[in-house]
Design a protein around this motif. Structure first.
Motif, PDB file in Angstrom:
ATOM      1  N   ARG A   1       8.405   1.581  -6.297  1.00 30.04           N
ATOM      2  CA  ARG A   1       9.032   0.370  -5.778  1.00 30.04           C
ATOM      3  C   ARG A   1      10.242   0.714  -4.907  1.00 30.04           C
ATOM      4  O   ARG A   1      10.438   0.126  -3.835  1.00 30.04           O
ATOM      5  CB  ARG A   1       9.427  -0.546  -6.929  1.00 30.04           C
TER       6      ARG A   1
ATOM      7  N   LYS B   1       1.321   1.235  -0.923  1.00 27.60           N
ATOM      8  CA  LYS B   1      -0.104   1.192  -1.242  1.00 27.60           C
ATOM      9  C   LYS B   1      -0.350   1.618  -2.689  1.00 27.60           C
ATOM     10  O   LYS B   1      -1.117   0.976  -3.418  1.00 27.60           O
ATOM     11  CB  LYS B   1      -0.869   2.098  -0.285  1.00 27.60           C
TER      12      LYS B   1
ATOM     13  N   ASN C   1       0.835  -1.107  -5.136  1.00 29.45           N
ATOM     14  CA  ASN C   1      -0.106  -2.224  -5.258  1.00 29.45           C
ATOM     15  C   ASN C   1      -1.287  -1.876  -6.149  1.00 29.45           C
ATOM     16  O   ASN C   1      -1.722  -2.689  -6.973  1.00 29.45           O
ATOM     17  CB  ASN C   1      -0.600  -2.633  -3.860  1.00 29.45           C
ATOM     18  N   ARG C   2      -1.780  -0.643  -5.981  1.00 32.96           N
ATOM     19  CA  ARG C   2      -2.902  -0.206  -6.819  1.00 32.96           C
ATOM     20  C   ARG C   2      -2.517  -0.172  -8.293  1.00 32.96           C
ATOM     21  O   ARG C   2      -3.271  -0.631  -9.154  1.00 32.96           O
ATOM     22  CB  ARG C   2      -3.400   1.163  -6.368  1.00 32.96           C
TER      23      ARG C   2
ATOM     24  N   LEU D   1      -0.120  -1.812  -9.840  1.00 33.62           N
ATOM     25  CA  LEU D   1       0.149  -3.134 -10.377  1.00 33.62           C
ATOM     26  C   LEU D   1      -1.126  -3.939 -10.608  1.00 33.62           C
ATOM     27  O   LEU D   1      -1.147  -4.885 -11.403  1.00 33.62           O
ATOM     28  CB  LEU D   1       1.069  -3.895  -9.439  1.00 33.62           C
ATOM     29  N   GLN D   2      -2.193  -3.551  -9.921  1.00 32.75           N
ATOM     30  CA  GLN D   2      -3.475  -4.244 -10.093  1.00 32.75           C
ATOM     31  C   GLN D   2      -4.344  -3.644 -11.207  1.00 32.75           C
ATOM     32  O   GLN D   2      -5.364  -4.209 -11.571  1.00 32.75           O
ATOM     33  CB  GLN D   2      -4.262  -4.218  -8.773  1.00 32.75           C
ATOM     34  N   GLU D   3      -3.919  -2.482 -11.705  1.00 34.69           N
ATOM     35  CA  GLU D   3      -4.709  -1.801 -12.744  1.00 34.69           C
ATOM     36  C   GLU D   3      -4.562  -2.522 -14.089  1.00 34.69           C
ATOM     37  O   GLU D   3      -3.479  -3.012 -14.420  1.00 34.69           O
ATOM     38  CB  GLU D   3      -4.255  -0.348 -12.887  1.00 34.69           C
TER      39      GLU D   3
END
Length: 367
Positions: free
Chosen positions: A347, A359, A362-363, A365-367
């Motif tokens: 961050r 990038k 984002n990956r 945080l989506q896991e």
């Protein structure tokens, strides 16, 4: 690579100036009750580093009101030569000489006021004494005036006045003034933007050993701005600046060895220069040293060392190091696996516009 550097070292200015002033003692006119031999004897003792004798020779002259002797006694007290170091006493002797019009004492008293050594810090009084010394043609005082106008210290920021004072000192051969005048030409502040003039003044300063000018000159030989590109000359000037201990030059010289540009590829030597820069706290050097540890190039591979150096650079806000440190925490390399710390550092890097970090964040945080 790093941006161009200004030159600011008031203590170095004083050391140069004091040597010049002391040389003038040999032709000083003696005051009543003093002899030329007294003055010359003190100077000879000083040159021989017999500071106790120099003090004995000069103190009687100083007490009789001789301005040069008063200034030299101030020098001894300021530097603790033959006496216990005492900035307050140094300031007293400098003041005695300064009010008599001694240019050297005026300049040195200005430095003490600027730094607050032995007297209350007072930029206004520092500038006042610099002006008096500059009025007598003292190049180092002109350089300090150029610096305060360049940065608006105790005066309104004024690049035109800054350039004027720097030029006066530069034409007298002061390397700091030459280096800083070059920087003004490179930025077009106070003077017209002129890359050739920037290189001209940097080269004059560089040949006198000004490390910042050597570094700036090296970068111009790399980019070809104001001078014909010459990788060999760039390497030479980087080497000189690095050997003088300038961390930015140490790092950039490391880059040359790591890439094999003009100096021959040598990861071990690159690591040596990166470490010197890193040990001085330069985040670029810390980041590059970490990469070599991680890759095992030029030194024994160590994820722990890589993480440690990336951590130092990351703490200074270096985005690339923050990104790499985050990956180390994500995968548990050299540090304990810690998703929260990985997210934290990703961050921080992403907030600085580091695209790969954004990038990866984002990956995660989506896991």
């Amino acid at each position: 690579m790093s941006k161009q550097l200004p030159c600011d070292n008031p203590r170095a200015h004083q050391a140069i100036f004091i040597l010049t002033i002391l040389l003038s003692i040999a032709i000083a006119v003696a005051i009543p009750g003093a002899t030329f031999a007294d003055v010359a004897s003190g100077y000879s003792a000083y040159q021989s580093k017999d500071y106790n004798k120099a003090f004995r020779e000069w103190i009687s002259l100083a007490q009789q009101g001789d301005a040069q002797a008063q200034r030299n006694i101030g020098l001894l007290y300021e530097n603790g030569l033959g006496v216990i170091q005492n900035y307050s006493t140094a300031a007293e002797w400098y003041h005695k000489a300064a009010v008599q019009g001694d240019a050297g004492a005026q300049f040195n008293l200005g430095l003490l006021y600027e730094k607050g050594s032995g007297i209350s810090q007072n930029q206004i009084l520092a500038i006042e004494w610099y002006r008096k010394a500059a009025a007598q043609g003292i190049a180092q005082a002109e350089t300090r005036l150029g610096y305060v106008y360049q940065h608006g210290i105790g005066v309104s920021l004024d690049y035109v006045q800054s350039a004027d004072w720097y030029r006066r000192a530069a034409e007298k051969g002061d390397p700091a003034a030459q280096a800083n005048l070059g920087t003004l030409y490179a930025s077009g502040k106070g003077v017209g933007l002129d890359d050739a003039a920037a290189v001209h003044w940097w080269e004059k300063a560089a040949r006198q050993g000004a490390a910042e000018a050597q570094f700036n000159l090296a970068r111009r030989y790399v980019t070809g701005k104001g001078v014909i590109k010459d990788a060999g000359q760039a390497a030479i000037w980087y080497q000189k600046a690095a050997q003088a201990g300038l961390p930015q030059a140490e790092n950039d010289l490391g880059v040359l060895y790591a890439t094999g540009s003009t100096v021959g590829h040598d990861d071990a030597t690159a690591a040596t220069w990166y470490r010197r820069a890193a040990d001085q706290g330069l985040p670029e050097g810390q980041n590059n040293l970490a990469k070599l540890y991680f890759q095992g190039k030029g030194l024994i591979k160590s994820n722990a060392q890589a993480a440690q150096w990336w951590g130092k650079a990351a703490d200074q806000g270096f985005a690339d190091a923050q990104f790499n440190l985050a990956l180390m925490y994500k995968d548990g390399l050299g540090v304990g696996k810690d998703r929260s710390k990985a997210v934290l550092w990703l961050r921080k890097a992403a907030e600085q516009g580091h695209a790969p970090a954004a990038k990866s964040l984002n990956r995660m945080l989506q896991e």
